[in-house]
Scaffold this motif. Structure first.
Motif, PDB file in Angstrom:
ATOM      1  N   UNK A 119       0.968  -1.027   0.050  1.00 44.54           N
ATOM      2  CA  UNK A 119      -0.045  -0.037   0.062  1.00 44.54           C
ATOM      3  C   UNK A 119       0.754   1.178   0.059  1.00 44.54           C
ATOM      4  N   UNK A 120       2.228   1.329  -0.366  1.00 44.51           N
ATOM      5  CA  UNK A 120       3.079   2.344  -0.021  1.00 44.51           C
ATOM      6  C   UNK A 120       2.532   3.400  -1.189  1.00 44.51           C
ATOM      7  N   UNK A 135      -9.210   3.399  -2.530  1.00 48.02           N
ATOM      8  CA  UNK A 135      -9.252   1.723  -2.858  1.00 48.02           C
ATOM      9  C   UNK A 135      -7.761   1.155  -3.076  1.00 48.02           C
ATOM     10  N   UNK A 136      -7.639   0.240  -2.751  1.00 46.76           N
ATOM     11  CA  UNK A 136      -6.294  -0.636  -2.960  1.00 46.76           C
ATOM     12  C   UNK A 136      -6.574  -2.129  -3.128  1.00 46.76           C
ATOM     13  N   UNK A 137      -5.870  -2.865  -4.098  1.00 44.40           N
ATOM     14  CA  UNK A 137      -6.169  -4.274  -4.341  1.00 44.40           C
ATOM     15  C   UNK A 137      -4.847  -5.041  -4.532  1.00 44.40           C
ATOM     16  N   UNK A 138      -4.660  -6.317  -4.117  1.00 45.82           N
ATOM     17  CA  UNK A 138      -3.561  -7.064  -4.724  1.00 45.82           C
ATOM     18  C   UNK A 138      -4.226  -8.559  -4.564  1.00 45.82           C
ATOM     19  N   UNK A 139      -3.317  -9.489  -5.437  1.00 50.09           N
ATOM     20  CA  UNK A 139      -3.753 -10.689  -5.254  1.00 50.09           C
ATOM     21  C   UNK A 139      -2.786 -11.379  -4.382  1.00 50.09           C
ATOM     22  N   UNK A 140      -1.886 -10.843  -3.688  1.00 46.15           N
ATOM     23  CA  UNK A 140      -0.921 -11.631  -2.943  1.00 46.15           C
ATOM     24  C   UNK A 140      -1.708 -11.504  -1.350  1.00 46.15           C
ATOM     25  N   UNK A 147      -0.976  -3.940   3.844  1.00 44.62           N
ATOM     26  CA  UNK A 147      -1.558  -2.789   3.009  1.00 44.62           C
ATOM     27  C   UNK A 147      -2.886  -2.137   4.066  1.00 44.62           C
ATOM     28  N   UNK A 148      -3.471  -3.052   4.739  1.00 47.56           N
ATOM     29  CA  UNK A 148      -4.542  -2.363   5.479  1.00 47.56           C
ATOM     30  C   UNK A 148      -3.634  -1.657   6.673  1.00 47.56           C
ATOM     31  N   UNK A 149      -2.826  -2.187   7.393  1.00 43.39           N
ATOM     32  CA  UNK A 149      -2.187  -1.502   8.318  1.00 43.39           C
ATOM     33  C   UNK A 149      -1.669  -0.240   7.909  1.00 43.39           C
ATOM     34  N   UNK A 150      -0.981  -0.024   6.733  1.00 44.77           N
ATOM     35  CA  UNK A 150      -0.392   1.253   6.337  1.00 44.77           C
ATOM     36  C   UNK A 150      -1.736   2.264   5.641  1.00 44.77           C
TER      37      UNK A 150
END
Length: 276
Positions: A119-120, A135-140, A147-150
């Motif tokens: 999420x940087x 909004x942010x998304x990743x397959x990993x 990402x949620x923490x950041x």
């Protein structure tokens, strides 16, 4: 990696033996790394563990649990892609695009950080510009907790899944700024990466397929349906890949622009959805 030389108020210089050990292992910034490891360790045994793992090739950022990116402290951990400093150029372009939305429409933009990793990029963008939504998304799955923490401090919503399939359906046709830090290393060139990347970061964050642009083509194909008219997609690629991506964006109905490459070779390509 970005390391800051010691300044007043920092811990004393680390033991020379630790510096020598790291230097012998090939750490270019051995003294700075030793200082950081010594500060992170709470016991001599803990320092020995960290030093041993670093000498074995584990990324320093994974050991410390953070990395500096765009002046921000980003949480990372084992198995997670470490943001590269060259990606600051992608953030700069995204910030410019978001500000143009505010100036042109008088409203805060909706932004998406696709292939977000930890999420940087999304955090740096939301820190620089007031967004209506991020909004942010990743397959990993390993990256999602980071990402949620950041992104929690800026109200970012993080979704797990494959590209646009991960996003809420009500975002379709509403995205102003779609920033994509997708993998762009050609499969045949993966062996040329440093061991700390090859062995400790997810292949899905590195492997871009035959010419490095497999994921980018999929993003380009889906982007017109998700962007608002006038919305823009921004992606980082290698300089030699930029014309190929620009052609792919054109084929998908977007207006491409290749920005001048940075000194480190990173190039940002943008594609805008026509307004009519």
């Amino acid at each position: 990696m970005r390391l800051t030389p010691g300044t007043a108020g920092e811990p004393p210089s680390p033991p020379p033996a630790l510096v020598a050990r790291l230097r012998a292992a090939g750490c270019v910034f051995a003294e700075d790394e030793a200082r950081l490891l010594a500060a992170a360790a709470t016991t001599p045994a803990g320092l020995e563990d960290l030093a041993g793992r670093r000498v074995a090739g584990e990324p320093l950022e994974h050991l410390l649990g953070t990395v500096e990116f765009c002046g921000l402290r980003i949480a990372v951990g084992p198995g997670v892609f470490v943001p590269r400093q060259r990606t600051a150029a992608l953030v700069d372009r995204a910030v410019d695009a978001a500000r143009r939305v505010r100036e042109g429409t008088g409203r805060a933009p909706v932004a998406v950080d696709l292939c977000c990793g930890c999420g940087a990029v999304g955090l740096a963008l939301a820190t620089a510009v007031d967004l209506a939504a991020l909004h942010a998304a990743d397959v990993d799955p390993a990256a999602l907790p980071y990402a949620r923490r950041n992104l929690a401090p800026v109200g970012g919503q993080v979704h797990g899944g494959d590209l646009f399939d991960a996003l809420p359906g009500d975002l379709r046709g509403r995205i102003d700024v779609l920033v994509v830090n997708a993998p762009y290393v050609p499969t045949a060139a993966l062996h040329l990466l440093p061991p700390e990347a090859r062995l400790h970061e997810p292949r899905t964050a590195l492997d871009g397929g035959g010419d490095g642009l497999d994921v980018h083509r999929r993003v380009a194909a889906g982007a017109p349906a998700w962007l608002v008219p006038g919305g823009v997609l921004l992606a980082e690629v290698g300089e030699e890949q930029a014309p190929v991506l620009a052609a792919a964006l054109t084929a998908c109905g977007l207006h491409p622009h290749v920005h001048e490459p940075e000194e480190d070779g990173a190039t940002v390509v943008t594609g805008s959805r026509p307004t009519t």
